[in-house]
Design an enzyme around this catalytic site. Sequence first.
Site, PDB file in Angstrom:
ATOM      1  N   GLY A 229       2.906   1.391  10.933  1.00 53.68           N
ATOM      2  CA  GLY A 229       4.076   3.204  10.648  1.00 53.68           C
ATOM      3  C   GLY A 229       4.254   3.057  11.557  1.00 53.68           C
TER       4      GLY A 229
ATOM      5  N   GLU B 182      -5.395  -5.969  10.492  1.00 52.69           N
ATOM      6  CA  GLU B 182      -3.836  -4.105  10.820  1.00 52.69           C
ATOM      7  C   GLU B 182      -4.184  -3.980  12.470  1.00 52.69           C
ATOM      8  OE1 GLU B 182      -2.035  -2.934   6.884  1.00 52.69           O
ATOM      9  OE2 GLU B 182      -3.775  -1.940   7.229  1.00 52.69           O
TER      10      GLU B 182
ATOM     11  N   ASN C 176       1.225  -1.048  -0.367  1.00 49.28           N
ATOM     12  CA  ASN C 176      -0.461  -0.472   0.152  1.00 49.28           C
ATOM     13  C   ASN C 176       0.714   1.410  -0.208  1.00 49.28           C
ATOM     14  OD1 ASN C 176      -1.383   2.112   0.633  1.00 49.28           O
ATOM     15  ND2 ASN C 176      -2.410   1.101   2.562  1.00 49.28           N
ATOM     16  N   TRP C 177       1.104   2.059  -1.271  1.00 50.42           N
ATOM     17  CA  TRP C 177       1.742   2.622  -1.391  1.00 50.42           C
ATOM     18  C   TRP C 177       1.599   4.408  -0.471  1.00 50.42           C
ATOM     19  CZ3 TRP C 177       4.050   2.959  -7.277  1.00 50.42           C
ATOM     20  CH2 TRP C 177       4.852   2.326  -7.542  1.00 50.42           C
ATOM     21  N   LYS C 178      -0.126   3.535  -0.229  1.00 47.71           N
ATOM     22  CA  LYS C 178      -1.043   4.882   0.793  1.00 47.71           C
ATOM     23  C   LYS C 178      -0.240   6.516  -0.647  1.00 47.71           C
ATOM     24  CE  LYS C 178       0.345   2.652   4.797  1.00 47.71           C
ATOM     25  NZ  LYS C 178       0.245   3.366   6.545  1.00 47.71           N
TER      26      LYS C 178
ATOM     27  N   SER D 136       3.486  -2.823  10.271  1.00 42.43           N
ATOM     28  CA  SER D 136       5.176  -2.857  10.444  1.00 42.43           C
ATOM     29  C   SER D 136       5.972  -3.226  10.428  1.00 42.43           C
ATOM     30  CB  SER D 136       5.350  -1.885  11.672  1.00 42.43           C
ATOM     31  OG  SER D 136       5.264  -0.932  12.559  1.00 42.43           O
TER      32      SER D 136
ATOM     33  N   GLU E 196      -6.647   3.958   7.818  1.00 42.85           N
ATOM     34  CA  GLU E 196      -6.555   5.778   7.908  1.00 42.85           C
ATOM     35  C   GLU E 196      -8.098   6.033   7.016  1.00 42.85           C
ATOM     36  OE1 GLU E 196      -2.981   5.168   5.675  1.00 42.85           O
ATOM     37  OE2 GLU E 196      -1.822   4.866   7.667  1.00 42.85           O
TER      38      GLU E 196
ATOM     39  N   GLY F 136       3.014  -1.408   3.895  1.00 38.76           N
ATOM     40  CA  GLY F 136       2.855   0.334   3.397  1.00 38.76           C
ATOM     41  C   GLY F 136       4.360   0.742   3.841  1.00 38.76           C
ATOM     42  N   GLY F 137       5.031   0.994   4.451  1.00 37.59           N
ATOM     43  CA  GLY F 137       6.182   2.261   4.762  1.00 37.59           C
ATOM     44  C   GLY F 137       7.076   1.206   3.930  1.00 37.59           C
TER      45      GLY F 137
ATOM     46  N   HIS G 172      -9.775   0.857   4.558  1.00 36.29           N
ATOM     47  CA  HIS G 172      -8.340   0.546   5.636  1.00 36.29           C
ATOM     48  C   HIS G 172      -8.468   1.454   7.050  1.00 36.29           C
ATOM     49  CE1 HIS G 172      -4.105   2.540   6.594  1.00 36.29           C
ATOM     50  NE2 HIS G 172      -3.323   1.489   5.922  1.00 36.29           N
TER      51      HIS G 172
HETATM   52  C1  PEP Z   1      -0.860   0.272   5.868  1.00 35.29           C
HETATM   53  O1  PEP Z   1      -0.923   1.086   6.252  1.00 35.29           O
HETATM   54  O2  PEP Z   1      -1.470  -1.209   5.458  1.00 35.29           O
HETATM   55  C2  PEP Z   1       0.743  -0.253   6.781  1.00 35.29           C
HETATM   56  C3  PEP Z   1       0.180  -1.777   7.325  1.00 35.29           C
HETATM   57  O3  PEP Z   1       1.829  -0.334   7.089  1.00 35.29           O
HETATM   58  P1  PEP Z   1       3.289   0.224   7.807  1.00 35.29           P
HETATM   59  O4  PEP Z   1       3.194  -1.144   7.461  1.00 35.29           O
HETATM   60  O5  PEP Z   1       3.494   1.598   7.109  1.00 35.29           O
HETATM   61  O6  PEP Z   1       2.859   0.217   9.085  1.00 35.29           O
END
Ligand code: PEP
Length: 254
Positions: A176, A170, A12-14, A214, A102, A235-236, A100
């Site tokens: 993050g 999640e 997920n590049w957000k 993470s 967010e 994500g990141g 998600h």
């Molecule tokens: C996400 O946004 O779905 C996520 C898991 O982010 P991260 O890997 O950065 O924690």
Amino acid sequence: MTRSRRPLIAGNWKMNGLRADALALAKAVADGVKRSSWGDREVLICPPAQLIGLVADAVRGSGVLVGGQDCHPAANGAHTGDISAEMLRDAGAGHVIVGHSERRTDCGETDAIVRAKAEAAWRAGLLPIVCIGETLAEREAGRTLAVLESQLKGSMPVGATAARLVVAYEPVWAIGTGKTPTTSEVAAAHAHIRRVLAGLTPDAGLVRLLYGGSVKGSNAAELLAAGDVDGALVGGASLKADEFLAIAKAAQSG
Ligand code: PEP
């Protein structure tokens, strides 16, 4: 992880990426997947909507899948700034993340809205990845499993089957932050999700459950080996080709 649940590693590049960076990242992921011998897993990248066409072209032929990060429940109409599942599909997506945390937090998305988005994904021929997860306060109050159950029941469309939907667990506090639950906590959450799914789908044992929060190259093997974990939503770490490919590679031994 049984062979009947094909591992899925989703990035997920957000809200990250301009055309040049996105192209370089997508090509690096595609090259890595092409060079690998990972016939047993799926690798998906979900760029911002305006990059879907570019990224889909860049990864064509590599086996890398492309998805959106959200969709509106409606197919079209007066919804300024939104994008429909049909538009994502038209741009080259085959999957879409819905619910998600967010979006649940930033845009006030309820379980009912998430369910409507998953239904929209079906209408357009996309595979929805339905996200659920507890906040830190909910976890500290000992409500993790109850929250997951209630979110799952509220967000799952009627008619869900393993072929039509993926669920991502999640924990909000792990996204993050660099913090993760222990593998036994992940396994307990996933086992509970699968128990709840048994009342919602005819083939709960085949539904793929992703862990997200993470995940990075260095912890992926451990998290992916936890019971009932069929892949990761990343994500990141999905913004760095090497890290993302290391996670995909770790799914091998999961
Ligand atoms: C996400 O946004 O779905 C996520 C898991 O982010 P991260 O890997 O950065 O924690």
